[in-house]
Design a protein around this motif. Sequence first.
Motif, short mmCIF file in Angstrom:
data_model
loop_
_atom_site.label_atom_id
_atom_site.label_comp_id
_atom_site.label_asym_id
_atom_site.label_seq_id
_atom_site.Cartn_x
_atom_site.Cartn_y
_atom_site.Cartn_z
N MET A 1 0.85 -1.17 0.00
CA MET A 1 0.00 0.00 0.00
C MET A 1 0.89 1.23 0.00
O MET A 1 1.90 1.27 0.67
N THR A 2 0.51 2.23 -0.75
CA THR A 2 1.28 3.46 -0.78
C THR A 2 0.88 4.36 0.37
O THR A 2 -0.24 4.32 0.84
N LYS A 3 1.80 5.16 0.82
CA LYS A 3 1.53 6.09 1.92
C LYS A 3 0.84 7.33 1.36
O LYS A 3 1.28 7.89 0.36
N PRO A 4 -0.25 7.77 1.97
CA PRO A 4 -0.91 8.98 1.49
C PRO A 4 -0.09 10.21 1.85
O PRO A 4 0.51 10.28 2.91
N LYS A 5 -0.05 11.12 0.94
CA LYS A 5 0.66 12.37 1.20
C LYS A 5 -0.30 13.34 1.87
O LYS A 5 -1.48 13.36 1.59
N GLN A 6 0.23 14.14 2.74
CA GLN A 6 -0.58 15.13 3.43
C GLN A 6 -0.78 16.32 2.48
O GLN A 6 -0.19 17.37 2.64
N GLY A 61 -9.32 6.72 -6.29
CA GLY A 61 -9.08 5.36 -6.75
C GLY A 61 -8.16 5.21 -7.93
O GLY A 61 -7.39 4.25 -8.01
N SER A 62 -8.20 6.13 -8.87
CA SER A 62 -7.38 5.96 -10.08
C SER A 62 -5.90 5.95 -9.75
O SER A 62 -5.13 5.19 -10.34
N LYS A 63 -5.48 6.74 -8.77
CA LYS A 63 -4.06 6.77 -8.38
C LYS A 63 -3.65 5.43 -7.78
O LYS A 63 -2.61 4.88 -8.13
N TYR A 64 -4.46 4.90 -6.87
CA TYR A 64 -4.13 3.63 -6.25
C TYR A 64 -4.16 2.48 -7.25
O TYR A 64 -3.32 1.59 -7.22
N ALA A 65 -5.13 2.48 -8.14
CA ALA A 65 -5.21 1.43 -9.15
C ALA A 65 -3.99 1.46 -10.06
O ALA A 65 -3.45 0.42 -10.43
N ARG A 66 -3.53 2.64 -10.42
CA ARG A 66 -2.35 2.78 -11.28
C ARG A 66 -1.10 2.24 -10.56
O ARG A 66 -0.29 1.52 -11.15
N VAL A 67 -0.95 2.55 -9.29
CA VAL A 67 0.20 2.06 -8.52
C VAL A 67 0.16 0.55 -8.37
O VAL A 67 1.18 -0.13 -8.52
N ARG A 69 -1.30 -1.62 -10.42
CA ARG A 69 -0.99 -2.20 -11.72
C ARG A 69 0.50 -2.10 -12.03
O ARG A 69 1.09 -3.02 -12.58
N ARG A 70 1.12 -0.98 -11.66
CA ARG A 70 2.53 -0.78 -11.93
C ARG A 70 3.38 -1.75 -11.13
O ARG A 70 4.37 -2.28 -11.63
N ASP A 71 3.01 -2.02 -9.88
CA ASP A 71 3.80 -2.89 -9.01
C ASP A 71 3.54 -4.37 -9.26
O ASP A 71 4.28 -5.21 -8.77
N HIS A 72 2.51 -4.71 -10.01
CA HIS A 72 2.19 -6.10 -10.29
C HIS A 72 3.21 -6.66 -11.27
O HIS A 72 3.55 -6.02 -12.26
N PRO A 73 3.76 -7.85 -11.03
CA PRO A 73 4.75 -8.40 -11.94
C PRO A 73 4.15 -8.67 -13.31
O PRO A 73 3.02 -9.12 -13.43
N LYS A 74 4.92 -8.38 -14.33
CA LYS A 74 4.46 -8.58 -15.70
C LYS A 74 4.54 -10.07 -16.07
O LYS A 74 5.43 -10.78 -15.65
#
Length: 115
Positions: A1-6, A61-67, A69-74
């Motif tokens: 999970m990515t850390k939310p920025k303040q 949601g779009s930001k988290y979904a993009r991250v 997908r990016r971190d998922h192994p190809k």
Amino acid sequence: MTKPKQSGAFSGHRFPPEIIAYAVWAYHRFPMSLRDVEDLLATRGVVVSYETIRAWAAKFGSKYARVIRRDHPKVANKWHLNEVVLPVDSQTKCKFFTKTESCTEDEEWEPTTVT
């Protein structure tokens, strides 16, 4: 999970950014419905409506979904399959191991279930 920025994106929300980020991340990362995420948060003592989670997912949601997908192994185009046949209790058992094209030579073969 990515850390939310303040950042200013979370301002004006009743819940802290960590809770919003966790709810949106869980909704996009796992095959869960909005009500499942609501129940997940309720078990952790956070009372929030599924409609609120839906609004958060639409907004952030779009930001988290993009991250995610990016971190998922190809998936590689070529897979190597290794089969081991073992006698167990007078029966022959097959065990399959796979390795993708992108693996290096030192990497372990992973057990695979073939249906």
